[in-house]
Design a protein around this motif. Sequence first.
Motif, PDB file in Angstrom:
ATOM      1  N   UNK A 153      25.136  12.507 -30.127  1.00 19.16           N
ATOM      2  CA  UNK A 153      26.519  12.916 -29.918  1.00 19.16           C
ATOM      3  C   UNK A 153      26.612  14.091 -28.944  1.00 19.16           C
ATOM      4  N   UNK A 154      25.670  15.030 -29.050  1.00 17.44           N
ATOM      5  CA  UNK A 154      25.651  16.144 -28.092  1.00 17.44           C
ATOM      6  C   UNK A 154      25.421  15.638 -26.673  1.00 17.44           C
ATOM      7  N   UNK A 155      24.539  14.641 -26.536  1.00 15.45           N
ATOM      8  CA  UNK A 155      24.292  14.082 -25.211  1.00 15.45           C
ATOM      9  C   UNK A 155      25.527  13.356 -24.678  1.00 15.45           C
ATOM     10  N   UNK A 156      26.255  12.670 -25.560  1.00 14.01           N
ATOM     11  CA  UNK A 156      27.506  12.036 -25.134  1.00 14.01           C
ATOM     12  C   UNK A 156      28.496  13.081 -24.629  1.00 14.01           C
ATOM     13  N   UNK A 157      28.598  14.189 -25.367  1.00 21.94           N
ATOM     14  CA  UNK A 157      29.525  15.239 -24.964  1.00 21.94           C
ATOM     15  C   UNK A 157      29.080  15.886 -23.661  1.00 21.94           C
ATOM     16  N   UNK A 158      27.773  16.150 -23.526  1.00 22.66           N
ATOM     17  CA  UNK A 158      27.263  16.736 -22.286  1.00 22.66           C
ATOM     18  C   UNK A 158      27.466  15.776 -21.113  1.00 22.66           C
ATOM     19  N   UNK A 159      27.259  14.482 -21.350  1.00 20.38           N
ATOM     20  CA  UNK A 159      27.487  13.491 -20.289  1.00 20.38           C
ATOM     21  C   UNK A 159      28.961  13.470 -19.889  1.00 20.38           C
ATOM     22  N   UNK A 160      29.833  13.570 -20.882  1.00 22.35           N
ATOM     23  CA  UNK A 160      31.268  13.606 -20.589  1.00 22.35           C
ATOM     24  C   UNK A 160      31.614  14.820 -19.738  1.00 22.35           C
ATOM     25  N   UNK A 161      31.004  15.969 -20.053  1.00 26.13           N
ATOM     26  CA  UNK A 161      31.260  17.176 -19.278  1.00 26.13           C
ATOM     27  C   UNK A 161      30.721  17.049 -17.848  1.00 26.13           C
ATOM     28  N   UNK A 162      29.572  16.381 -17.718  1.00 24.43           N
ATOM     29  CA  UNK A 162      28.952  16.271 -16.397  1.00 24.43           C
ATOM     30  C   UNK A 162      29.602  15.204 -15.535  1.00 24.43           C
ATOM     31  N   UNK A 163      29.918  14.045 -16.139  1.00 25.64           N
ATOM     32  CA  UNK A 163      30.388  12.899 -15.352  1.00 25.64           C
ATOM     33  C   UNK A 163      31.875  12.629 -15.508  1.00 25.64           C
ATOM     34  N   UNK A 172      25.968  13.835 -10.218  1.00 25.01           N
ATOM     35  CA  UNK A 172      25.583  12.433 -10.037  1.00 25.01           C
ATOM     36  C   UNK A 172      24.292  12.043 -10.740  1.00 25.01           C
ATOM     37  N   UNK A 173      23.468  13.040 -11.143  1.00 25.05           N
ATOM     38  CA  UNK A 173      22.239  12.739 -11.855  1.00 25.05           C
ATOM     39  C   UNK A 173      22.473  12.555 -13.353  1.00 25.05           C
ATOM     40  N   UNK A 174      23.696  12.731 -13.809  1.00 24.71           N
ATOM     41  CA  UNK A 174      23.955  12.745 -15.244  1.00 24.71           C
ATOM     42  C   UNK A 174      23.604  11.413 -15.906  1.00 24.71           C
ATOM     43  N   UNK A 175      23.865  10.297 -15.208  1.00 20.20           N
ATOM     44  CA  UNK A 175      23.630   8.999 -15.834  1.00 20.20           C
ATOM     45  C   UNK A 175      22.154   8.795 -16.152  1.00 20.20           C
ATOM     46  N   UNK A 176      21.284   9.050 -15.172  1.00 19.97           N
ATOM     47  CA  UNK A 176      19.853   8.884 -15.395  1.00 19.97           C
ATOM     48  C   UNK A 176      19.308   9.873 -16.394  1.00 19.97           C
ATOM     49  N   UNK A 177      19.732  11.140 -16.287  1.00 22.22           N
ATOM     50  CA  UNK A 177      19.248  12.148 -17.218  1.00 22.22           C
ATOM     51  C   UNK A 177      19.746  11.876 -18.633  1.00 22.22           C
ATOM     52  N   UNK A 178      20.988  11.416 -18.748  1.00 20.95           N
ATOM     53  CA  UNK A 178      21.520  11.107 -20.068  1.00 20.95           C
ATOM     54  C   UNK A 178      20.776   9.964 -20.729  1.00 20.95           C
ATOM     55  N   UNK A 179      20.479   8.919 -19.952  1.00 23.22           N
ATOM     56  CA  UNK A 179      19.725   7.795 -20.506  1.00 23.22           C
ATOM     57  C   UNK A 179      18.329   8.238 -20.937  1.00 23.22           C
ATOM     58  N   UNK A 180      17.654   9.025 -20.092  1.00 29.85           N
ATOM     59  CA  UNK A 180      16.303   9.486 -20.431  1.00 29.85           C
ATOM     60  C   UNK A 180      16.316  10.360 -21.674  1.00 29.85           C
ATOM     61  N   UNK A 181      17.302  11.246 -21.777  1.00 27.44           N
ATOM     62  CA  UNK A 181      17.358  12.129 -22.937  1.00 27.44           C
ATOM     63  C   UNK A 181      17.668  11.361 -24.214  1.00 27.44           C
ATOM     64  N   UNK A 182      18.582  10.392 -24.148  1.00 32.30           N
ATOM     65  CA  UNK A 182      18.867   9.601 -25.353  1.00 32.30           C
ATOM     66  C   UNK A 182      17.669   8.736 -25.727  1.00 32.30           C
ATOM     67  N   UNK A 183      16.884   8.310 -24.742  1.00 34.55           N
ATOM     68  CA  UNK A 183      15.664   7.546 -25.031  1.00 34.55           C
ATOM     69  C   UNK A 183      14.712   8.393 -25.882  1.00 34.55           C
ATOM     70  N   UNK A 184      14.488   9.644 -25.475  1.00 30.27           N
ATOM     71  CA  UNK A 184      13.590  10.516 -26.234  1.00 30.27           C
ATOM     72  C   UNK A 184      14.198  10.848 -27.594  1.00 30.27           C
ATOM     73  N   UNK A 185      15.528  11.065 -27.627  1.00 24.68           N
ATOM     74  CA  UNK A 185      16.191  11.363 -28.898  1.00 24.68           C
ATOM     75  C   UNK A 185      16.062  10.218 -29.886  1.00 24.68           C
ATOM     76  N   UNK A 186      15.969   8.968 -29.411  1.00 24.83           N
ATOM     77  CA  UNK A 186      15.765   7.830 -30.302  1.00 24.83           C
ATOM     78  C   UNK A 186      14.301   7.550 -30.589  1.00 24.83           C
ATOM     79  N   UNK A 187      13.413   7.869 -29.645  1.00 29.52           N
ATOM     80  CA  UNK A 187      11.989   7.578 -29.806  1.00 29.52           C
ATOM     81  C   UNK A 187      11.388   8.288 -31.011  1.00 29.52           C
ATOM     82  N   UNK A 188      11.702   9.570 -31.189  1.00 29.69           N
ATOM     83  CA  UNK A 188      11.056  10.354 -32.243  1.00 29.69           C
ATOM     84  C   UNK A 188      11.484   9.913 -33.649  1.00 29.69           C
ATOM     85  N   UNK A 189      12.781   9.660 -33.932  1.00 27.66           N
ATOM     86  CA  UNK A 189      13.128   9.109 -35.242  1.00 27.66           C
ATOM     87  C   UNK A 189      12.514   7.731 -35.495  1.00 27.66           C
ATOM     88  N   UNK A 190      12.433   6.882 -34.436  1.00 24.38           N
ATOM     89  CA  UNK A 190      11.803   5.573 -34.605  1.00 24.38           C
ATOM     90  C   UNK A 190      10.336   5.703 -34.947  1.00 24.38           C
TER      91      UNK A 190
END
Length: 945
Positions: free
Chosen positions: A542-552, A612-630
Amino acid sequence: MSSASSTRLATARLFLLGASTALFQTLFSRELLSAFSGNEAVLAALLAPWLVLTSGGALAARKRLPRPSLALALLGPAAVCSLASARLLPMTFAGGAAPGTGTALVWSFILLAPACLLSGLAFTWLVAGRGDSGRGYLAESLGAGVAGALASLLLLGWLPTFSLAALALVASGLGAVLGLARRRALLAALPSLAVAGALFALPVGPWLLGLQAEHLRGAVEWESPFGSLVIVDRRGQLEVFADRLPVVAGLDPAAAEEAAHLPLALVESPSSVAIIGVPPAGAVAELLAHGVARLDYVLEDQVLLGVLGERLAELRDERVRLHAADPRRWLQGRAGAFDAILLFSPEPTSAQLNRTFTAEFFSVAARALAPGGLVAVSLPGHAEYASHEKRRLHSSVRRTLDSVFARSLTLPAGATLYLARASGDLPEKELPGAIAGALSARGIAPAHLNRASLEGLLSKRRLEDAERWSSLAEPVNRDLRPTTYHLALEQALAEFGEVGSGGLLLLALALIVGALLVFGPRSRPLDFAVFTSGAGGMANQLLLMLAYQLAAGALYREIGLLLAGFMFGAAAGAWLGERRAPRIVAIGADAAQLLFALLFALALPGLVSSGPWARGLGFAATFVAGLLPGLQFTAAARAVGGPAASVGGRLYAADLMGAALAALVTFTFLVPALGLRGTALAVAGLKLLSLLALLAFREEPTEMRSNALPALLPLAFVALVAAAAGAPGQGRLFALGSSRPYGLAVALGLLLCLLAAFEPKRVHALIVAASRRVRALGAGVERAAYFVLLSPLAALPLGRCYFEVPFVLCHACPRPCVFGVFRRYLVPVALVANLHDRRFCERTCPLGAAQVACGRVRGRSLRRLPLARGLRLVSLLLVAVAWFAAHGARGEGVEGQGVYALFFKNAFTPSLAVLAVSLGLLLLSFFVRRPFCEALCPIGAASSL
């Protein structure tokens, strides 16, 4: 079928389950965002019920005969019904209202219950068929990731919403038929194929849109990256709605004149003007009348800008330049370019809207002004109708402007205008004369803003009121601490009668206590670690969604992509978790999540400004945020051991319950109180506790002793109380008091209660036989039936009441609710039925049934509350005194004195105190035997005499 074939089949079905649920979640999120006017806080109200209900289905599946094909066959049609209901949801709102998170929470629970319960059942049953919880989690997460990525990158914006729902329906239907014999496969596929065909062939979306309101029939719907656009063009009158909010609502000459002339009349020779947002129709023509040589019209939404440019003639003037761009980045390269920058925006109830109300944006705007230029911020509201919440919101905007600009001024027009200058003064005395003189000098003769109307509009008293109402000491609104965003949400909740954030906090506390009862850190540290990983992963997402919203500046279209990144990460983590010693991996995953949260807090400023880098950085960060709980889920499943269905369902429920808790508190409490960085540090603190529990305690691979099924009764009662407290439910529950069928049903039920109290042999035999069939719920059929019948009567006064204390003063209420209508019959029946064997208290009362079910969840005998008998007699005495005192103190109409005046609110509103006490008593029922019945109930006290 061989074991290997069965495993592959279960894996494929889990993949399809993940794909279909991810698509439905993305589509339902978009519909809910549109229904609630783009307010991202409703994502919490969507995700919390989604996760809680799915975890409930996963826990319930552990005790049931596996039927995954049936669950998957029903999942698709149930989800489509939920999606269609979400499209029709605005029909239940008051005209023009945009209710908040409380209403969204209630409706999400109602609409999502069938699909989410089926999804949880299907997951646990398919994991049992595969025999490996970790690999099952991997397959489901991978399917969700693939579906989310395809939806965001290829399908959204190309296919209509309900055509996408048809694809999800096909996926769940295919999962249902895999492995079945031909005839059974055909029967299982028919419902999904029929509904999918109808969704592809028929214009379901426009039909449902037309049902929302008569003026939307024949409207054109457009999908944009920023939300859902609806365009209505009737007899040349253009109306445009973005997420149900009117962007253009026909011509309003008065609003257009005020928006243009009040700010520009205070600028000497304005030649270059920038508009951010959408002004009232006609305002551009009024602005050009000031001799403006160039007007730049900046709007982030390219689709909306194209519609306005095509339909509004004033935007085709050669002096007007249209720009589809992010306002902050667009202004950054234009230092000193504008004599005036005009910001037109609704109240910032979303992170997207809040981006243009922060100190960082105002700093960019100040640098873009020419010497003597000004910024004008237009907000709905008027000083003569200022609620405390609206005052706080406007004070926050004014305080943020004052932190950047040297001088600011508040003008109380139809919309409140905040004017600010980086240098130079703004006139305060003789303001109407200064504006009228400037307009006259430029040859402008407004039809509305003449000298007389200016004298009234900007009178000394109104200007003083406007200054006063925006003078509260509120913190400055910043990108990483969006206080204005939070205040706008609170103001919206107060305006439309919501319980506010306090009600959500009570629900969050209930989730915490319930989770600690089941997944305690001392007895089940691995379960607790998975629970905290679910909470931390969801908070980070959710924080990443909010940060992405602020960036993009856009989240509506990218929800699926960010969800896909998280689920791809979860799938990768589940795969990696199979490779090492499970307990070491679980501890390492906890430590890694702690480190990720700390690094995330440090990196947030860079992510927010990534552009403009927000999309790639957001995807990468959410990937790591999901990897560790998995990673931790798979390691915990291997470390705990035991049957796959039992362990998988249990850990899946722990993960989802943690995520539900984070969904409730992240946007609503943590971000407003701590900011984005503080919330990330709070996640780090939570993972530190989990890591310490893993290091300090060890867990034996035993089955959970508690029974989750009795929890259905208290959960159902909590949902009813929430429905009563929320805006959509209270009217329907209140109407039961005048419902003839419901009245007859209650009368019949009370008559049966009296008959059964003395137990005629035939009635007793029927009750005993039926009770044996539904004993799993923790209540016999008699108690379950009475719970369904009478729980609305008990829930409504707890959710809303005209008195500070519910149930007690109904005889003096001038507007009795459904409980007040039936109380005169219910109380005598209860007292008579209790004479023989306390029949009403033991088997009929819904409050007693909910408390008994809480005790059965623990699976152990509960002790009595100390001093319960004395407390109950005191309660009876106080109720008797209040009854007679209020009866004599009631006057004409709603007037009264004494006890009546002390407790009567003259408003049918929720009470946080009543909700908190009710929740506390329900939670106490997990530890002591029926605390309300034993210590507070006057009916029980009178019967014990």
